[in-house]
Scaffold this motif. Structure first.
Motif, PDB file in Angstrom:
ATOM      1  N   HIS A  30      15.410   3.467 -19.896  1.00  0.00           N
ATOM      2  CA  HIS A  30      14.000   3.478 -19.463  1.00  0.00           C
ATOM      3  C   HIS A  30      13.656   2.266 -18.580  1.00  0.00           C
ATOM      4  O   HIS A  30      12.567   1.709 -18.665  1.00  0.00           O
ATOM      5  N   VAL A  31      14.607   1.872 -17.734  1.00  0.00           N
ATOM      6  CA  VAL A  31      14.411   0.692 -16.886  1.00  0.00           C
ATOM      7  C   VAL A  31      13.220   0.892 -15.949  1.00  0.00           C
ATOM      8  O   VAL A  31      12.357   0.012 -15.810  1.00  0.00           O
ATOM      9  N   ALA A  32      13.155   2.046 -15.287  1.00  0.00           N
ATOM     10  CA  ALA A  32      12.092   2.292 -14.305  1.00  0.00           C
ATOM     11  C   ALA A  32      10.710   2.329 -14.949  1.00  0.00           C
ATOM     12  O   ALA A  32       9.764   1.699 -14.456  1.00  0.00           O
ATOM     13  N   ILE A  33      10.571   3.069 -16.047  1.00  0.00           N
ATOM     14  CA  ILE A  33       9.256   3.180 -16.676  1.00  0.00           C
ATOM     15  C   ILE A  33       8.814   1.846 -17.268  1.00  0.00           C
ATOM     16  O   ILE A  33       7.638   1.471 -17.205  1.00  0.00           O
ATOM     17  N   ASN A  34       9.753   1.095 -17.842  1.00  0.00           N
ATOM     18  CA  ASN A  34       9.407  -0.229 -18.384  1.00  0.00           C
ATOM     19  C   ASN A  34       8.981  -1.179 -17.264  1.00  0.00           C
ATOM     20  O   ASN A  34       8.038  -1.964 -17.423  1.00  0.00           O
ATOM     21  N   PHE A  35       9.676  -1.108 -16.138  1.00  0.00           N
ATOM     22  CA  PHE A  35       9.333  -1.941 -14.984  1.00  0.00           C
ATOM     23  C   PHE A  35       7.940  -1.584 -14.465  1.00  0.00           C
ATOM     24  O   PHE A  35       7.128  -2.471 -14.173  1.00  0.00           O
ATOM     25  N   LYS A  36       7.655  -0.307 -14.376  1.00  0.00           N
ATOM     26  CA  LYS A  36       6.331   0.161 -13.932  1.00  0.00           C
ATOM     27  C   LYS A  36       5.221  -0.396 -14.834  1.00  0.00           C
ATOM     28  O   LYS A  36       4.182  -0.867 -14.352  1.00  0.00           O
ATOM     29  N   ASN A  37       5.471  -0.386 -16.122  1.00  0.00           N
ATOM     30  CA  ASN A  37       4.458  -0.833 -17.086  1.00  0.00           C
ATOM     31  C   ASN A  37       4.242  -2.339 -17.080  1.00  0.00           C
ATOM     32  O   ASN A  37       3.233  -2.829 -17.583  1.00  0.00           O
ATOM     33  N   GLY A  89       0.760  -1.239   0.000  1.00  0.00           N
ATOM     34  CA  GLY A  89       0.000   0.000   0.000  1.00  0.00           C
ATOM     35  C   GLY A  89       0.790   1.288   0.000  1.00  0.00           C
ATOM     36  O   GLY A  89       0.209   2.370   0.140  1.00  0.00           O
ATOM     37  N   PHE A  90       2.105   1.216  -0.155  1.00  0.00           N
ATOM     38  CA  PHE A  90       2.915   2.430  -0.159  1.00  0.00           C
ATOM     39  C   PHE A  90       3.078   2.962  -1.583  1.00  0.00           C
ATOM     40  O   PHE A  90       3.200   2.193  -2.536  1.00  0.00           O
ATOM     41  N   THR A  91       3.066   4.287  -1.700  1.00  0.00           N
ATOM     42  CA  THR A  91       3.390   4.897  -2.988  1.00  0.00           C
ATOM     43  C   THR A  91       4.900   5.078  -3.060  1.00  0.00           C
ATOM     44  O   THR A  91       5.514   5.618  -2.136  1.00  0.00           O
ATOM     45  N   VAL A  92       5.480   4.619  -4.156  1.00  0.00           N
ATOM     46  CA  VAL A  92       6.930   4.528  -4.262  1.00  0.00           C
ATOM     47  C   VAL A  92       7.443   5.309  -5.470  1.00  0.00           C
ATOM     48  O   VAL A  92       6.855   5.256  -6.551  1.00  0.00           O
ATOM     49  N   SER A  93       8.535   6.022  -5.266  1.00  0.00           N
ATOM     50  CA  SER A  93       9.303   6.577  -6.381  1.00  0.00           C
ATOM     51  C   SER A  93      10.475   5.631  -6.623  1.00  0.00           C
ATOM     52  O   SER A  93      11.155   5.225  -5.679  1.00  0.00           O
ATOM     53  N   MET A  94      10.694   5.281  -7.881  1.00  0.00           N
ATOM     54  CA  MET A  94      11.790   4.345  -8.174  1.00  0.00           C
ATOM     55  C   MET A  94      12.696   4.934  -9.242  1.00  0.00           C
ATOM     56  O   MET A  94      12.252   5.585 -10.178  1.00  0.00           O
ATOM     57  N   PHE A  95      13.988   4.688  -9.047  1.00  0.00           N
ATOM     58  CA  PHE A  95      14.990   5.257  -9.948  1.00  0.00           C
ATOM     59  C   PHE A  95      15.955   4.194 -10.412  1.00  0.00           C
ATOM     60  O   PHE A  95      16.379   3.336  -9.639  1.00  0.00           O
ATOM     61  N   ASN A  96      16.316   4.257 -11.692  1.00  0.00           N
ATOM     62  CA  ASN A  96      17.432   3.477 -12.210  1.00  0.00           C
ATOM     63  C   ASN A  96      18.184   4.342 -13.202  1.00  0.00           C
ATOM     64  O   ASN A  96      17.601   5.124 -13.949  1.00  0.00           O
ATOM     65  N   ARG A  97      19.498   4.207 -13.198  1.00  0.00           N
ATOM     66  CA  ARG A  97      20.329   5.020 -14.072  1.00  0.00           C
ATOM     67  C   ARG A  97      19.991   4.774 -15.548  1.00  0.00           C
ATOM     68  O   ARG A  97      19.448   3.719 -15.908  1.00  0.00           O
TER      69      ARG A  97
END
Length: 465
Positions: free
Chosen positions: A41-48, A25-33
């Motif tokens: 686009h590692v983070a956005i691809n992972f999100k999708n 239930g936590f809202t998370v910001s995630m980052f990858n170089r």
């Protein structure tokens, strides 16, 4: 909208922990170089890829990532241990604010964690070193978590860590405050050392049983019969490994017999030497891995010395008893190392709580670990506990026979044999160390104490006239 928590680094563990946070239930910001042609686009691809990350915020821009998190920020670093952590901290600092918290969730050296904590304190940034055990599956479904830092810092991040941790049999989180800076990563380091020895013990059991002409499936069935009394995560996965076939052949027979390591076994061995604690099974397991890596040397010397391994005259029950004996010694040594470190560094670690958070989620979870939760409420040396004394006395004749027969059969069992050597040394009231101290005094005037001098004064002898 701003997120509640930031996670830096989307490797295997980072991805699993991010999903775990989102599932809780936590809202998370995630980052990858972002590295063109390599990591894009590692983070956005992972999100999708995962519906639970619908509300997560994905970034490959560091400044935007940091600004997306509620203040005071809580950012967990899931990157490789070593200098990489320092580089990441340096990159993050310009965007952080006073009172933000960085959480190092990697396998960092506890000494480095102490130094980083002091450095960040001068920048008014909180820092906490967190050991995380459980692998990819544990990180996703609930790992064992070992945090070390100031209590105030732990209390600020506890709601997140305790929510994603595995749960014990009482449904309590397998996450507890370990102690001051460095203690969490120290406990995780020793966890990994115990893990090294547990893995080596199962390898030795496998070697004995296959030398007695059991197939991998036979060995898996034998290990499965041990589960009611000696179950563990490592036993479970070893059974699965032994049963796995590829093209109707056992996969384990096709795997090169060279075992790698990532450093925590080395660090544990160094720490046990620095603190003067004989965690000899961990060292033996580490050196067994080193020996395995000299494959070409082993093949050459096998021929040169005409090595002939023979069937040992030993029952499966004796193998089981030797395995159980060695596991008791391994856990005794690992826990003793934590106890001595806690006293030396004034960490005040609750050993029973450490055992409790190791009962689920982590790689060394086992039915024996569950027993140790109660044992360690009474003593910090498990070999002193009456129940353990009774068990060891029953197992000792069997391990003696097992080691003797394996030596005669020329089967290398470094950890099982070391377990009885260590035990015999620890239970010897009058050791031969007096001759060593005399030798030291002879060539170096290092002095010695006398058993007939109650003042405990140090003496020196002129050994030759």
């Amino acid at each position: 909208m701003k997120s509640e928590f930031g996670l830096f680094g989307l490797g295997v563990m980072g991805k699993s922990l991010t999903r775990n946070l989102a599932n809780n239930g936590f809202t998370v910001s995630m980052f990858n170089r972002h590295i063109k042609g390599l990591e894009e686009h590692v983070a956005i691809n992972f999100k999708n890829e995962h519906t639970e990350l619908t509300n997560a915020l994905a970034f490959d821009n560091l400044e935007a990532f940091v600004k997306s998190i509620q203040t005071p920020r809580k950012i967990m670093l899931m990157v490789n241990a070593g200098k990489t952590i320092d580089y990441v901290i340096a990159d993050l600092l310009p965007y952080l604010s006073k009172g933000d918290t960085l959480i190092d969730g990697g396998n960092s050296n506890y000494k480095d964690t102490k130094e980083r904590s002091l450095y960040l304190k001068s920048k008014y940034i909180y820092f906490i070193g967190v050991g995380v055990s459980g692998g990819e599956e544990g990180a996703l479904k609930g790992p064992s978590i070992m945090p070390g830092g100031s209590k105030e810092t732990y209390d600020a991040v506890a709601p997140f860590l305790e929510a994603i941790a595995a749960k014990d049999k009482a449904n309590l989180p397998c996450c507890t405050y370990i102690g001051p800076e460095g203690s969490g990563h120290f406990v995780k380091m020793v966890h990994n050392g115990i893990e090294y020895a547990e893995m080596q013990l199962l390898a030795e059991v496998y070697d004995i049983l296959r030398t007695n002409e059991n197939t991998p499936t036979d060995i898996a069935n034998i290990l499965e019969s041990w589960q009611p009394l000696a179950n563990s995560y490592l036993l479970e996965i070893t059974i699965d490994i032994l049963r796995k076939k590829e093209h109707n052949e056992w996969l384990v027979d096709k795997i090169m017999d060279k075992a790698g390591n990532k450093g925590t076994g080395n660090w544990t061995t160094i720490a046990t030497a620095e603190l003067g604690v004989p965690s000899s099974l961990i060292a033996s397991a580490l050196f067994a891995r080193y020996t395995s890596f000299y494959k070409s040397d082993r093949v050459q010397l096998n021929t040169l010395y005409n090595k002939q391994t023979t069937k040992p005259s030993i029952t499966t029950k004796d193998v089981y008893d030797a395995y159980q004996f060695a596991r008791i010694i391994n856990h005794h040594q690992g826990i003793k190392l934590i106890a001595v470190a806690s006293k030396t560094f004034k960490w005040h670690i609750n050993l029973s709580e450490v055992a409790r958070i190791w009962t689920n989620g982590c790689i060394i979870r086992s039915s024996f670990m569950e027993e140790l939760v109660e044992v360690l409420r009474e003593t910090d040396s498990i070999l002193n506990h009456s129940a353990i004394v009774k068990q060891v006395n029953l197992l000792k004749p069997k391990v003696n026979n097992a080691v003797a027969q394996c030596v005669l059969a020329e089967i290398p069992i470094p950890c099982i044999s070391e377990s009885i050597n260590f035990f015999n040394g620890l239970t010897t009231a009058n050791s031969p160390a007096n001759i060593i101290q005399a030798q030291r005094d002879y060539f170096g005037a290092h002095t010695y104490q006398r058993i007939d001098d109650e003042t405990e004064a140090f003496h020196h002898t002129k050994w030759i006239n």
